[in-house]
Design a protein around this motif. Structure first.
Motif, PDB file in Angstrom:
ATOM      1  N   ILE A  21      79.587  56.129  22.117  1.00 40.55           N
ATOM      2  CA  ILE A  21      78.492  56.838  22.787  1.00 40.55           C
ATOM      3  C   ILE A  21      77.417  55.869  23.283  1.00 40.55           C
ATOM      4  O   ILE A  21      76.653  56.190  24.200  1.00 40.55           O
ATOM      5  N   TYR A  22      77.370  54.661  22.723  1.00 42.53           N
ATOM      6  CA  TYR A  22      76.366  53.679  23.121  1.00 42.53           C
ATOM      7  C   TYR A  22      76.795  52.829  24.312  1.00 42.53           C
ATOM      8  O   TYR A  22      76.015  52.003  24.790  1.00 42.53           O
ATOM      9  N   PHE A  23      78.021  53.040  24.786  1.00 42.04           N
ATOM     10  CA  PHE A  23      78.543  52.198  25.856  1.00 42.04           C
ATOM     11  C   PHE A  23      79.063  52.961  27.079  1.00 42.04           C
ATOM     12  O   PHE A  23      79.143  52.393  28.157  1.00 42.04           O
ATOM     13  N   VAL A  24      79.449  54.203  26.907  1.00 45.08           N
ATOM     14  CA  VAL A  24      80.116  54.907  28.005  1.00 45.08           C
ATOM     15  C   VAL A  24      79.136  55.318  29.106  1.00 45.08           C
ATOM     16  O   VAL A  24      77.983  55.661  28.836  1.00 45.08           O
ATOM     17  N   ALA A  93      77.876  64.159  26.720  1.00 44.13           N
ATOM     18  CA  ALA A  93      78.410  62.840  27.060  1.00 44.13           C
ATOM     19  C   ALA A  93      79.563  62.464  26.136  1.00 44.13           C
ATOM     20  O   ALA A  93      80.587  61.936  26.590  1.00 44.13           O
ATOM     21  N   ALA A  94      79.399  62.723  24.837  1.00 45.24           N
ATOM     22  CA  ALA A  94      80.471  62.414  23.889  1.00 45.24           C
ATOM     23  C   ALA A  94      81.726  63.197  24.222  1.00 45.24           C
ATOM     24  O   ALA A  94      82.840  62.649  24.238  1.00 45.24           O
ATOM     25  N   ASP A  95      81.564  64.466  24.511  1.00 49.71           N
ATOM     26  CA  ASP A  95      82.703  65.320  24.850  1.00 49.71           C
ATOM     27  C   ASP A  95      83.407  64.819  26.107  1.00 49.71           C
ATOM     28  O   ASP A  95      84.636  64.666  26.134  1.00 49.71           O
ATOM     29  N   ALA A  96      82.631  64.532  27.155  1.00 44.43           N
ATOM     30  CA  ALA A  96      83.212  64.101  28.424  1.00 44.43           C
ATOM     31  C   ALA A  96      83.914  62.757  28.288  1.00 44.43           C
ATOM     32  O   ALA A  96      85.024  62.560  28.816  1.00 44.43           O
ATOM     33  N   ALA A  97      83.300  61.820  27.584  1.00 43.35           N
ATOM     34  CA  ALA A  97      83.888  60.489  27.448  1.00 43.35           C
ATOM     35  C   ALA A  97      85.178  60.534  26.629  1.00 43.35           C
ATOM     36  O   ALA A  97      86.187  59.917  27.003  1.00 43.35           O
ATOM     37  N   LEU A  98      85.154  61.262  25.517  1.00 34.94           N
ATOM     38  CA  LEU A  98      86.351  61.337  24.671  1.00 34.94           C
ATOM     39  C   LEU A  98      87.490  62.043  25.391  1.00 34.94           C
ATOM     40  O   LEU A  98      88.661  61.659  25.241  1.00 34.94           O
TER      41      LEU A  98
END
Length: 277
Positions: A21-24, A93-98
């Protein structure tokens, strides 16, 4: 008694799931849409569980960031966004990135989430002395298994992190000294630590000199005493993190460690830990 090494293994293998979450770009894009730059987005999103956190609270609980960097981001960020809005942006953001990384398609998601949640909920019964964890423990659980697993690992990560800070304090290792030791150990490139934590170079050099004076650093490398201190800190951090996993039997903890491997590898393989996404 909880198997400390199994607990560490479970945490370490799942940690990329939280850490991405700190990089995406999904995170920076959503924070920017709320009017926040990269630093303000980071400090506000991670501290929003406290509410509109003060710079002092973040300096205290995040521990190793240059105070001036924090004060440039907060409290100004709260003039642009509410804690509720940026928390939602963080979960989105976490949901979309994963999902972009295909993590939602990996086998064993529901079982992994259930085991990690049991550990995290057990941790929630022992918040004493762990302020950043305790703040996150008040947040509602997501219903989707993917975000349930992300939230569980976030809780376990902050539970461990608060124990790590307590250990550093007990060992007399200040925030900048901790960064210097970490860089000298080879775990993370020193240049990344310097750029991301933003301490003035003269203060960094002074911390190095202080560690040399304590016999922990020789040149830019850890001495035998420095390596022993670093290992002692890691071992004690593991011990303080282990109680979170006491709700799981040894067999269940071993199962969590087994299940965790493809999730951590999946995050890394999808490039979600690369700076810039």
């Amino acid at each position: 008694m909880t198997d400390v090494q199994l607990a560490r293994q479970s945490w370490r293998r799942l940690e990329p799931l939280h850490g991405m979450i700190y990089f995406v770009p999904e995170a920076t894009e959503r924070y920017a849409a709320l009017g926040l730059d990269v630093h303000a987005g980071y400090f506000a999103s991670r501290s929003a569980a406290f509410g509109a956190a003060s710079p002092e609270l973040v300096i205290a609980t995040f521990y190793n960031f240059c105070p001036a960097l924090v004060r440039r981001a907060l409290p100004a960020a709260w003039e642009a966004v509410t804690p509720e809005k940026i928390l939602q942006a963080r979960y989105d953001a976490a949901d979309a990135a994963l999902r972009r990384g295909g993590i939602h398609e990996l086998p064993g998601l529901a079982e992994t989430a259930a085991l990690a949640r049991r550990a995290a909920e057990h941790a929630c019964e022992q918040p004493q002395g762990r302020p950043l964890f305790a703040a996150h423990a008040t947040l509602p659980w997501p219903s989707d298994p993917l975000l349930e697993l992300w939230h569980a690992q976030t809780l376990l990560r902050e539970f461990r992190g608060d124990g790590h800070v307590a250990t550093l304090l007990a060992e007399g290792v200040g925030p900048l000294e901790a960064l210097v030791l970490h860089g000298a150990s080879g775990g993370v490139p020193t240049i990344f630590l310097k750029l991301s934590r933003a301490w003035p170079e003269e203060e960094w050099l002074a911390a190095e000199e202080s560690l040399r004076g304590r016999g922990l650093l020789a040149g830019d490398e850890l001495t035998a005493e420095g390596r022993a201190l670093k290992q002692r800190i890691e071992d004690r951090t593991d011990e303080l993190a282990a109680p979170a996993y006491a709700a799981l039997s040894d067999g269940e903890l071993a199962r969590l460690a087994e299940l965790a491997r493809p999730f951590g590898r999946g995050v890394v393989g999808a490039g979600l830990l690369n700076i810039g996404g």
